[in-house]
Design a protein around this motif. Structure first.
Motif, PDB file in Angstrom:
ATOM      1  N   ASP A  49      33.397  34.403  30.052  1.00 50.30           N
ATOM      2  CA  ASP A  49      32.367  35.385  29.706  1.00 50.30           C
ATOM      3  C   ASP A  49      30.972  34.801  29.898  1.00 50.30           C
ATOM      4  OD1 ASP A  49      34.100  37.479  29.151  1.00 50.30           O
ATOM      5  OD2 ASP A  49      34.043  37.185  26.975  1.00 50.30           O
ATOM      6  N   ALA A 103      30.285  34.759  33.544  1.00 48.84           N
ATOM      7  CA  ALA A 103      30.040  36.128  34.007  1.00 48.84           C
ATOM      8  C   ALA A 103      28.634  36.597  33.635  1.00 48.84           C
ATOM      9  CB  ALA A 103      31.083  37.076  33.432  1.00 48.84           C
ATOM     10  N   ALA A 104      28.174  36.208  32.458  1.00 47.22           N
ATOM     11  CA  ALA A 104      26.834  36.609  32.019  1.00 47.22           C
ATOM     12  C   ALA A 104      25.751  36.007  32.908  1.00 47.22           C
ATOM     13  CB  ALA A 104      26.616  36.189  30.567  1.00 47.22           C
ATOM     14  N   GLN A 146      26.135  39.094  39.258  1.00 45.30           N
ATOM     15  CA  GLN A 146      26.880  40.245  39.746  1.00 45.30           C
ATOM     16  C   GLN A 146      28.007  40.541  38.771  1.00 45.30           C
ATOM     17  OE1 GLN A 146      29.334  39.617  43.286  1.00 45.30           O
ATOM     18  NE2 GLN A 146      28.964  37.416  43.115  1.00 45.30           N
ATOM     19  N   LYS A 147      28.493  41.772  38.800  1.00 47.02           N
ATOM     20  CA  LYS A 147      29.577  42.153  37.884  1.00 47.02           C
ATOM     21  C   LYS A 147      30.904  41.711  38.481  1.00 47.02           C
ATOM     22  CE  LYS A 147      31.455  46.171  35.463  1.00 47.02           C
ATOM     23  NZ  LYS A 147      31.734  45.561  34.220  1.00 47.02           N
ATOM     24  N   LEU A 148      31.591  40.842  37.770  1.00 48.54           N
ATOM     25  CA  LEU A 148      32.891  40.343  38.202  1.00 48.54           C
ATOM     26  C   LEU A 148      33.913  40.594  37.094  1.00 48.54           C
ATOM     27  CD1 LEU A 148      31.718  36.989  39.813  1.00 48.54           C
ATOM     28  CD2 LEU A 148      32.475  39.047  41.013  1.00 48.54           C
ATOM     29  N   ASP A 149      34.965  41.323  37.408  1.00 49.26           N
ATOM     30  CA  ASP A 149      35.984  41.697  36.432  1.00 49.26           C
ATOM     31  C   ASP A 149      37.097  40.645  36.402  1.00 49.26           C
ATOM     32  OD1 ASP A 149      37.613  43.003  34.636  1.00 49.26           O
ATOM     33  OD2 ASP A 149      38.225  44.580  36.032  1.00 49.26           O
ATOM     34  N   ASP A 153      37.998  38.260  41.561  1.00 47.15           N
ATOM     35  CA  ASP A 153      36.775  38.099  40.774  1.00 47.15           C
ATOM     36  C   ASP A 153      36.803  36.814  39.953  1.00 47.15           C
ATOM     37  OD1 ASP A 153      35.831  40.414  41.862  1.00 47.15           O
ATOM     38  OD2 ASP A 153      35.841  41.574  40.003  1.00 47.15           O
TER      39      ASP A 153
END
Length: 128
Positions: A52, A55-56, A60-63, A70
């Motif tokens: 997390d 990701a922050a 870019q948004k990675l799931d 991702d």
């Protein structure tokens, strides 16, 4: 080093950008030699917190919770089909590697499972 080992290394050695630097306490002097202290228990790594945090700061948004592609991108690795096929071989995938959707789902589950087996704290919902 294998692909899974690289993934695990990047997650387990991730240092959150906002976390303060850990301090090392100075041990108290001992009056007399004592028996060797038992080895410390292995540190459990919070996989979700590490990913997390990555990701922050990814831009870019990675799931990563649902996608092996991702997850690999998030830790800074190549996520091409050939890399995923190599990871599948490494982890013992016996299905059809030309069915990339099925392989990707299997890979994601296996990577999460292996992270847990190697000292990662992973929530139950990611283990299903």
């Amino acid at each position: 080093m294998g692909i899974f080992s690289n993934i695990m290394d990047k997650i387990f050695h991730h240092k959150p950008k906002a976390a303060p630097a850990p301090t090392t306490p100075t041990p108290a002097p001992q009056a007399a030699p004592t028996a060797a202290a038992p080895a410390p228990a292995p540190q459990v790594i919070d996989v979700t917190a590490s990913l997390d945090d990555m990701a922050a700061n990814a831009g870019q948004k990675l799931d990563w919770r649902h996608s092996i592609v991702d997850l690999m991108k998030l830790v800074g690795m190549e996520s091409s089909l050939s890399e995923r096929k190599e990871l599948a071989d490494e982890l013992g995938y016996s299905g059809d590697k030309n069915d990339s959707a099925a392989m990707n789902i299997w890979l994601h589950k296996q990577v999460i499972k292996k992270l847990s087996e190697n000292g990662g704290k992973v929530p139950a919902e990611l283990m299903d």
